[in-house]
Design a protein around this motif. Structure first.
Motif, PDB file in Angstrom:
ATOM      1  N   TYR A  61      -6.380  17.828 -16.620  1.00  0.00           N
ATOM      2  CA  TYR A  61      -7.708  18.446 -16.559  1.00  0.00           C
ATOM      3  C   TYR A  61      -8.415  18.324 -17.903  1.00  0.00           C
ATOM      4  O   TYR A  61      -9.619  18.043 -17.970  1.00  0.00           O
ATOM      5  N   THR A  62      -7.665  18.531 -18.976  1.00  0.00           N
ATOM      6  CA  THR A  62      -8.232  18.357 -20.310  1.00  0.00           C
ATOM      7  C   THR A  62      -8.143  16.891 -20.680  1.00  0.00           C
ATOM      8  O   THR A  62      -7.044  16.322 -20.723  1.00  0.00           O
ATOM      9  N   PRO A  63      -9.273  16.235 -20.942  1.00  0.00           N
ATOM     10  CA  PRO A  63      -9.239  14.790 -21.217  1.00  0.00           C
ATOM     11  C   PRO A  63      -8.599  14.471 -22.559  1.00  0.00           C
ATOM     12  O   PRO A  63      -8.641  15.269 -23.499  1.00  0.00           O
ATOM     13  N   ALA A  64      -8.013  13.275 -22.633  1.00  0.00           N
ATOM     14  CA  ALA A  64      -7.430  12.801 -23.886  1.00  0.00           C
ATOM     15  C   ALA A  64      -8.510  12.283 -24.827  1.00  0.00           C
ATOM     16  O   ALA A  64      -8.305  12.194 -26.038  1.00  0.00           O
ATOM     17  N   THR A  65      -9.661  11.921 -24.263  1.00  0.00           N
ATOM     18  CA  THR A  65     -10.775  11.415 -25.057  1.00  0.00           C
ATOM     19  C   THR A  65     -12.079  11.790 -24.373  1.00  0.00           C
ATOM     20  O   THR A  65     -12.114  11.998 -23.158  1.00  0.00           O
ATOM     21  N   ASN A  66     -13.145  11.857 -25.171  1.00  0.00           N
ATOM     22  CA  ASN A  66     -14.473  12.083 -24.607  1.00  0.00           C
ATOM     23  C   ASN A  66     -15.294  10.803 -24.564  1.00  0.00           C
ATOM     24  O   ASN A  66     -16.480  10.831 -24.215  1.00  0.00           O
ATOM     25  N   ASP A  67     -14.664   9.676 -24.948  1.00  0.00           N
ATOM     26  CA  ASP A  67     -15.338   8.388 -24.875  1.00  0.00           C
ATOM     27  C   ASP A  67     -15.571   7.999 -23.411  1.00  0.00           C
ATOM     28  O   ASP A  67     -14.832   8.424 -22.522  1.00  0.00           O
ATOM     29  N   VAL A  68     -16.590   7.181 -23.173  1.00  0.00           N
ATOM     30  CA  VAL A  68     -16.984   6.883 -21.793  1.00  0.00           C
ATOM     31  C   VAL A  68     -17.014   5.389 -21.512  1.00  0.00           C
ATOM     32  O   VAL A  68     -17.072   4.554 -22.422  1.00  0.00           O
ATOM     33  N   SER A  69     -16.963   5.074 -20.223  1.00  0.00           N
ATOM     34  CA  SER A  69     -17.217   3.740 -19.698  1.00  0.00           C
ATOM     35  C   SER A  69     -18.346   3.847 -18.681  1.00  0.00           C
ATOM     36  O   SER A  69     -18.709   4.954 -18.262  1.00  0.00           O
ATOM     37  N   TYR A  70     -18.894   2.697 -18.270  1.00  0.00           N
ATOM     38  CA  TYR A  70     -19.954   2.738 -17.269  1.00  0.00           C
ATOM     39  C   TYR A  70     -19.834   1.572 -16.294  1.00  0.00           C
ATOM     40  O   TYR A  70     -19.257   0.532 -16.604  1.00  0.00           O
ATOM     41  N   VAL A  71     -20.379   1.789 -15.103  1.00  0.00           N
ATOM     42  CA  VAL A  71     -20.442   0.764 -14.061  1.00  0.00           C
ATOM     43  C   VAL A  71     -21.856   0.758 -13.498  1.00  0.00           C
ATOM     44  O   VAL A  71     -22.441   1.822 -13.259  1.00  0.00           O
ATOM     45  N   ILE A  72     -22.407  -0.434 -13.285  1.00  0.00           N
ATOM     46  CA  ILE A  72     -23.729  -0.587 -12.681  1.00  0.00           C
ATOM     47  C   ILE A  72     -23.588  -1.413 -11.412  1.00  0.00           C
ATOM     48  O   ILE A  72     -23.031  -2.511 -11.438  1.00  0.00           O
ATOM     49  N   GLU A  73     -24.099  -0.890 -10.284  1.00  0.00           N
ATOM     50  CA  GLU A  73     -24.047  -1.562  -8.986  1.00  0.00           C
ATOM     51  C   GLU A  73     -25.467  -1.782  -8.474  1.00  0.00           C
ATOM     52  O   GLU A  73     -26.365  -0.990  -8.774  1.00  0.00           O
ATOM     53  N   VAL A  74     -25.640  -2.816  -7.661  1.00  0.00           N
ATOM     54  CA  VAL A  74     -26.965  -3.168  -7.145  1.00  0.00           C
ATOM     55  C   VAL A  74     -26.888  -3.426  -5.644  1.00  0.00           C
ATOM     56  O   VAL A  74     -25.946  -4.047  -5.161  1.00  0.00           O
ATOM     57  N   LYS A  75     -27.901  -2.934  -4.919  1.00  0.00           N
ATOM     58  CA  LYS A  75     -28.013  -3.205  -3.487  1.00  0.00           C
ATOM     59  C   LYS A  75     -29.482  -3.432  -3.152  1.00  0.00           C
ATOM     60  O   LYS A  75     -30.355  -2.660  -3.563  1.00  0.00           O
ATOM     61  N   LYS A  76     -29.764  -4.468  -2.383  1.00  0.00           N
ATOM     62  CA  LYS A  76     -31.149  -4.795  -2.034  1.00  0.00           C
ATOM     63  C   LYS A  76     -31.744  -3.748  -1.101  1.00  0.00           C
ATOM     64  O   LYS A  76     -31.056  -3.177  -0.255  1.00  0.00           O
ATOM     65  N   LEU A  77     -33.068  -3.516  -1.256  1.00  0.00           N
ATOM     66  CA  LEU A  77     -33.826  -2.640  -0.372  1.00  0.00           C
ATOM     67  C   LEU A  77     -34.815  -3.474   0.438  1.00  0.00           C
ATOM     68  O   LEU A  77     -35.129  -4.612   0.066  1.00  0.00           O
ATOM     69  N   ASP A  78     -35.327  -2.885   1.507  1.00  0.00           N
ATOM     70  CA  ASP A  78     -36.228  -3.622   2.400  1.00  0.00           C
ATOM     71  C   ASP A  78     -37.655  -3.712   1.883  1.00  0.00           C
ATOM     72  O   ASP A  78     -38.330  -4.723   2.069  1.00  0.00           O
ATOM     73  N   SER A  79     -38.126  -2.629   1.262  1.00  0.00           N
ATOM     74  CA  SER A  79     -39.549  -2.584   0.906  1.00  0.00           C
ATOM     75  C   SER A  79     -39.744  -2.240  -0.566  1.00  0.00           C
ATOM     76  O   SER A  79     -39.021  -1.399  -1.111  1.00  0.00           O
ATOM     77  N   PRO A  80     -40.731  -2.867  -1.213  1.00  0.00           N
ATOM     78  CA  PRO A  80     -41.040  -2.505  -2.599  1.00  0.00           C
ATOM     79  C   PRO A  80     -41.815  -1.196  -2.707  1.00  0.00           C
ATOM     80  O   PRO A  80     -41.974  -0.657  -3.806  1.00  0.00           O
ATOM     81  N   PHE A  81     -42.275  -0.665  -1.574  1.00  0.00           N
ATOM     82  CA  PHE A  81     -43.083   0.547  -1.579  1.00  0.00           C
ATOM     83  C   PHE A  81     -42.329   1.693  -0.902  1.00  0.00           C
ATOM     84  O   PHE A  81     -41.448   1.470  -0.077  1.00  0.00           O
ATOM     85  N   TYR A  82     -42.709   2.912  -1.247  1.00  0.00           N
ATOM     86  CA  TYR A  82     -42.247   4.062  -0.490  1.00  0.00           C
ATOM     87  C   TYR A  82     -43.010   4.089   0.826  1.00  0.00           C
ATOM     88  O   TYR A  82     -44.240   4.112   0.840  1.00  0.00           O
ATOM     89  N   ILE A  83     -42.291   4.036   1.934  1.00  0.00           N
ATOM     90  CA  ILE A  83     -42.897   4.026   3.260  1.00  0.00           C
ATOM     91  C   ILE A  83     -42.423   5.251   4.026  1.00  0.00           C
ATOM     92  O   ILE A  83     -41.221   5.529   4.086  1.00  0.00           O
ATOM     93  N   LEU A  84     -43.361   5.970   4.602  1.00  0.00           N
ATOM     94  CA  LEU A  84     -43.019   7.180   5.337  1.00  0.00           C
ATOM     95  C   LEU A  84     -42.478   6.822   6.716  1.00  0.00           C
ATOM     96  O   LEU A  84     -43.140   6.140   7.492  1.00  0.00           O
ATOM     97  N   SER A  85     -41.286   7.274   7.008  1.00  0.00           N
ATOM     98  CA  SER A  85     -40.683   6.997   8.309  1.00  0.00           C
ATOM     99  C   SER A  85     -41.357   7.821   9.404  1.00  0.00           C
ATOM    100  O   SER A  85     -41.645   8.999   9.228  1.00  0.00           O
ATOM    101  N   GLU A  86     -41.611   7.177  10.536  1.00  0.00           N
ATOM    102  CA  GLU A  86     -42.195   7.849  11.689  1.00  0.00           C
ATOM    103  C   GLU A  86     -41.119   8.263  12.694  1.00  0.00           C
ATOM    104  O   GLU A  86     -41.417   8.856  13.729  1.00  0.00           O
ATOM    105  N   ALA A  87     -39.871   7.940  12.422  1.00  0.00           N
ATOM    106  CA  ALA A  87     -38.776   8.190  13.367  1.00  0.00           C
ATOM    107  C   ALA A  87     -38.422   9.673  13.413  1.00  0.00           C
ATOM    108  O   ALA A  87     -38.657  10.428  12.465  1.00  0.00           O
ATOM    109  N   ALA A  88     -37.848  10.072  14.547  1.00  0.00           N
ATOM    110  CA  ALA A  88     -37.354  11.447  14.681  1.00  0.00           C
ATOM    111  C   ALA A  88     -36.270  11.706  13.643  1.00  0.00           C
ATOM    112  O   ALA A  88     -35.452  10.823  13.353  1.00  0.00           O
ATOM    113  N   TYR A  89     -36.290  12.926  13.084  1.00  0.00           N
ATOM    114  CA  TYR A  89     -35.337  13.261  12.016  1.00  0.00           C
ATOM    115  C   TYR A  89     -35.011  14.747  12.136  1.00  0.00           C
ATOM    116  O   TYR A  89     -35.741  15.608  11.642  1.00  0.00           O
ATOM    117  N   GLU A  90     -33.913  15.025  12.813  1.00  0.00           N
ATOM    118  CA  GLU A  90     -33.529  16.415  13.098  1.00  0.00           C
ATOM    119  C   GLU A  90     -32.512  16.916  12.092  1.00  0.00           C
ATOM    120  O   GLU A  90     -31.565  16.206  11.740  1.00  0.00           O
TER     121      GLU A  90
END
Length: 281
Positions: free
Chosen positions: A102-131
């Protein structure tokens, strides 16, 4: 391709192991970003939230972790995934390096960057039902740690399973005082007349970047008044509109909660203003 500490690796590379503290203890923070044509939406807000979160968790911030350095690493990863001229979703995760219990041996960090394509360059309001429905099995703590975007998201995960099992599109999470805090994947806004209400950070909601941007837009609006106040479950069925916000979808209107059906007129008004704000960011 993924970016691990500046090195571009294929997605099937083995670069994390069983000692990873993000896996073992949830000892990690992350930012989900929207990048369009090489522009990172609201990048300064994301960057300063990340730095603040790392300080709260006592992580050692590397000297090279400047705004410009991380921006370059993000765009390098976007380019390696052939997304430089396309909209994409980027996740930047920072975790404490291996070692300790629980207590870390170090406070040094690493990082990861991931990428995934989206459909639209704009924010588009969905018209679909959303319960949506309330998730009442477990509660969000009303404290500063809940405001951070950490990998400790087990309540959100279990709520997502509950929603799937019961054919809901999303769930609203509660804190220990039974106040509505947020949705599984974003902040919540409630519209009643010309009042737009969102829970305060002290109730335990995520300190969302889109939450902050939309609050600024509403505060400048001539018609609608912003209230940062607790939301009781009893208010939900009296509302004219309910919607969530996050940086990937922008605004997602809720169309139904129990027997109440909602309109999306206010959502339509503000989605355009969010798009304008994103282009200027």
């Amino acid at each position: 391709m993924v970016n691990f500490n500046g090195n571009l690796l294929s997605e099937d590379s083995t670069f994390l192991n069983h000692q990873n503290r993000g896996l073992k203890y949830g000892d990690a923070v992350f930012e989900t970003l929207r990048v369009v044509n090489g522009a990172i939406y609201f990048w300064e807000d994301h960057y300063f939230r990340l730095m603040a979160s790392m300080r709260v968790l006592r992580m050692e911030i590397p000297m090279e972790f400047t705004l410009e350095f991380l921006q370059d690493e993000i765009l390098k990863t976007v380019d390696s995934n052939d997304c430089s001229n396309e909209p994409c979703r980027v996740r930047l995760t920072v975790f404490r390096k291996d070692g300790g219990l629980y207590t870390p041996a170090t406070n040094d960090v690493s990082y990861v960057i991931e990428v995934k394509k989206l459909d639209s360059p704009f924010y588009i309001l969905s018209e679909a039902a959303y319960e949506v429905e309330l998730f009442k099995d477990y509660y969000v703590n009303a404290d500063m740690l809940s405001n951070l975007k950490t990998t400790n998201k087990i309540i959100n995960v279990v709520a997502g399973v509950f929603a799937t099992e019961n054919d809901y599109d999303n769930c609203m999470l509660l804190n220990g005082s039974k106040q509505v805090v947020e949705a599984i994947n974003g902040n919540i806004f409630l519209v009643n007349g010309t009042t737009v209400k969102t829970p305060p950070l002290k109730d335990g909601c995520l300190d969302g970047v889109l939450r902050k941007k939309l609050m600024q837009i509403i505060e400048r609006d001539d018609v609608y008044e912003l209230l940062e106040e607790s939301i009781s479950p009893f208010e939900l069925q009296k509302a004219d509109e309910l919607f969530l916000t996050n940086v990937v979808v922008g605004i997602q209107p809720f169309t139904k909660y129990r027997k109440k059906e909602f309109s999306s007129e206010v959502s339509k008004k503000f989605i355009g203003k969010l798009n304008a704000a994103a282009r200027l960011a």
